[in-house]
Design a protein around this motif. Structure first.
Motif, PDB file in Angstrom:
ATOM      1  N   ILE A  44       0.804  -1.146  -0.004  1.00 22.80           N
ATOM      2  CA  ILE A  44       0.049   0.006   0.080  1.00 22.80           C
ATOM      3  C   ILE A  44       0.612   1.027   0.088  1.00 22.80           C
ATOM      4  O   ILE A  44       1.691   1.392   0.711  1.00 22.80           O
ATOM      5  N   ALA A  45       0.515   2.363  -0.584  1.00 22.37           N
ATOM      6  CA  ALA A  45       1.458   3.587  -0.482  1.00 22.37           C
ATOM      7  C   ALA A  45       0.925   4.128   0.798  1.00 22.37           C
ATOM      8  O   ALA A  45      -0.526   4.324   1.512  1.00 22.37           O
ATOM      9  N   ARG A 109       4.703   8.565  -8.814  1.00 24.01           N
ATOM     10  CA  ARG A 109       4.176   9.657  -9.010  1.00 24.01           C
ATOM     11  C   ARG A 109       2.905  10.159 -10.318  1.00 24.01           C
ATOM     12  O   ARG A 109       2.088   9.316 -10.261  1.00 24.01           O
ATOM     13  N   GLN A 110       3.026  11.301 -10.225  1.00 27.45           N
ATOM     14  CA  GLN A 110       1.256  11.586 -10.420  1.00 27.45           C
ATOM     15  C   GLN A 110       1.538  11.994 -12.261  1.00 27.45           C
ATOM     16  O   GLN A 110       2.634  12.275 -12.689  1.00 27.45           O
ATOM     17  N   VAL A 111       0.597  11.650 -12.719  1.00 25.23           N
ATOM     18  CA  VAL A 111       0.796  11.971 -13.828  1.00 25.23           C
ATOM     19  C   VAL A 111      -0.987  11.949 -14.456  1.00 25.23           C
ATOM     20  O   VAL A 111      -1.547  12.051 -14.091  1.00 25.23           O
ATOM     21  N   LYS A 129       5.981   2.614  -8.713  1.00 29.01           N
ATOM     22  CA  LYS A 129       5.133   1.597  -8.825  1.00 29.01           C
ATOM     23  C   LYS A 129       4.089   1.498  -9.231  1.00 29.01           C
ATOM     24  O   LYS A 129       3.344   0.865  -9.323  1.00 29.01           O
ATOM     25  N   ARG A 130       4.060   2.292  -8.933  1.00 30.20           N
ATOM     26  CA  ARG A 130       2.613   3.536  -9.117  1.00 30.20           C
ATOM     27  C   ARG A 130       2.320   4.756  -9.761  1.00 30.20           C
ATOM     28  O   ARG A 130       3.206   5.689  -9.553  1.00 30.20           O
ATOM     29  N   CYS A 188      -5.387   5.158  -9.109  1.00 34.39           N
ATOM     30  CA  CYS A 188      -4.156   4.026  -8.748  1.00 34.39           C
ATOM     31  C   CYS A 188      -3.546   3.122  -9.402  1.00 34.39           C
ATOM     32  O   CYS A 188      -3.962   2.525  -9.783  1.00 34.39           O
ATOM     33  N   LEU A 189      -2.571   3.525 -10.663  1.00 40.05           N
ATOM     34  CA  LEU A 189      -2.375   2.358 -11.567  1.00 40.05           C
ATOM     35  C   LEU A 189      -1.095   1.742 -11.444  1.00 40.05           C
ATOM     36  O   LEU A 189      -0.118   2.171 -11.310  1.00 40.05           O
ATOM     37  N   SER A 190      -1.345   0.268 -11.285  1.00 41.77           N
ATOM     38  CA  SER A 190       0.435   0.208 -10.934  1.00 41.77           C
ATOM     39  C   SER A 190       0.568  -0.654 -11.944  1.00 41.77           C
ATOM     40  O   SER A 190      -0.113  -1.279 -12.762  1.00 41.77           O
TER      41      SER A 190
END
Length: 420
Positions: A44-45, A109-111, A129-130, A188-190
């Motif tokens: 988990i983040a 990272r935020q995208v 990773k996320r 969240c994209l893993s």
């Protein structure tokens, strides 16, 4: 470059994904165990609490600074295996996760939803990773209809009928979609999500999916391992980052290594954390992964009262779990799928159950390995020699797969080209 990576954007992979709920560093280990059981990739983040500044809107950079790191099941088991916490488990379960998580701000990272998929994959190949993606209204996927290529640049959506060049955006990493961004709502994209997307695009990736992982160079020979006779706790002294896994091996006379199991976040994902922590602190690596039954004679195992910290209704209601004590056994950790009892070292291949490592051959196809990882919700697959089931060669992780599918393939020679 495979066109599927150029004509798709991150938003295509986030359609239908639930909104992310931040897990704060002030939460307890007990809460983290519940959250990890429902997470992807067994981790988990973890976030710092948002600063309360009146009227200040948090931007991407501020949000990135609040991200602490990713906490996984192996981190928690290693923490609970410390002597002071084995003796006081109530205190251990109430410990804030800020004392457990390994800080690493680079893992997320935020995208923008319109970020090209190829750019997202490059980030993941570098260790991310996320991906934190803003939620949007009206996103329908199939980004080829919403974005255009202009002189090799991925550009913002424009109304081409106007012919205005003022609308062009030269930033190839970010793009605005036709959808409306919902402020302060993210998904969240893993890397598991990316592999699942690739499985759905096998035809577009041809001939890579049917190629062997050996021919694609996807086998990583630089893996972490521990001798089966050493204490299991030694595997946690310096945990690898990707994949978070340590192979448990037996050293053969010819210098090769035979894999008998692994100590990893994947294996401990939904285990009994307290029982696993005790086993990690008291057993050898071989005993830990192969399982030790109640009648084991190799060493004296004391009775160990454990409370399951996963799947317990009392825990969800704020309680400390079931108070009914039980003897420690390998089944407590969740390694066994049947009730057959054997002593360690005798016919052990008959009772390995869930402790058996996930393996493939050097000749296995890329598609087969991806399918293995998804079906087992695993972050890695150990690779063995073609003629043997357990002679270890290396490991294939998410990063290795992403490198293989994005690698520029050499063009096939035509009839007028020399191949000498």
């Amino acid at each position: 470059m495979v066109s599927v990576f150029l004509y798709h954007v991150v938003g295509d992979l986030t359609v239908g994904k639930p909104e992310m709920v931040e897990f704060l560093e002030t939460e307890t280990v007990e809460s983290a165990i519940r959250a990890i059981g429902e997470s992807t990739e067994g981790g988990i983040a973890v976030w710092k609490k948002r600063s309360q500044h009146g009227g200040v809107i948090e931007n991407g950079e501020m949000r990135q600074q609040r991200f602490v790191g990713i906490l996984n099941s192996l981190d928690i088991v290693a923490f609970l295996a410390k002597r002071e916490y084995l003796e006081d488990r109530d205190n251990a379960m109430k410990t804030p996760v800020s004392q457990v998580v390994v800080p690493n701000n680079f893992l997320l990272r935020q995208v923008d939803p319109g970020t090209r998929l190829i750019d997202a994959l490059e980030m993941m190949k570098q260790g991310v990773k996320r991906l934190l993606v803003p939620k949007s209204l009206g996103w329908k996927g199939m980004s080829k209809r919403f974005s255009i290529l202009y002189n090799g640049k991925w550009l913002k959506n424009i109304d081409t009928s106007t012919g205005s060049s003022n609308n062009l955006n030269a930033n190839s990493n970010r793009t605005s979609s036709s959808a409306t961004i919902i402020r302060d709502k993210f998904c969240c994209l893993s890397r598991e999500d990316v592999i699942r997307f690739l499985i759905g695009c096998l035809g577009a990736l041809a001939p890579l999916p049917l190629s062997s992982i050996s021919s694609l160079g996807a086998i990583n020979p630089n893996y972490y391992s521990i001798e089966a006779s050493l204490p299991a706790i030694e595997a946690t002294r310096k945990l690898p980052e990707d994949p978070t896994a340590v192979a448990v091996v037996e050293h053969l006379p010819d210098g090769r290594y035979k894999i008998i199991g692994d100590i990893s976040a994947t294996k401990l994902w939904k285990c009994d954390y307290l029982a696993a922590a005790w086993a990690l602190a008291n057993l050898s690596a071989g005993q830990f992964v192969m399982g030790v039954e109640d009648d084991v004679t190799l060493r004296s195992l004391p009775d160990f009262a454990v409370n399951s910290a996963v799947g317990n209704n009392n825990l969800a209601n704020g309680g400390g779990g079931s108070t009914r004590p039980k003897k420690f056994s390998s089944r407590s950790i969740g390694f066994f799928s049947n009730a057959t009892s054997h002593s360690f070292g005798v016919s052990r291949s008959m009772y390995r159950g869930r402790s058996a490592p996930l393996t493939c051959k050097v000749t296995s196809s890329l598609a087969a390995v991806m399918a293995q990882m998804l079906s087992h919700r695993a972050t890695h697959v150990w690779v063995t020699e073609d003629e043997s089931d357990d002679l270890l060669v290396g490991v294939v992780g998410y990063t290795d797969i992403l490198v293989a599918v994005t690698k520029q393939q050499p063009a096939a020679p035509t009839s007028c080209q020399s191949i000498l």
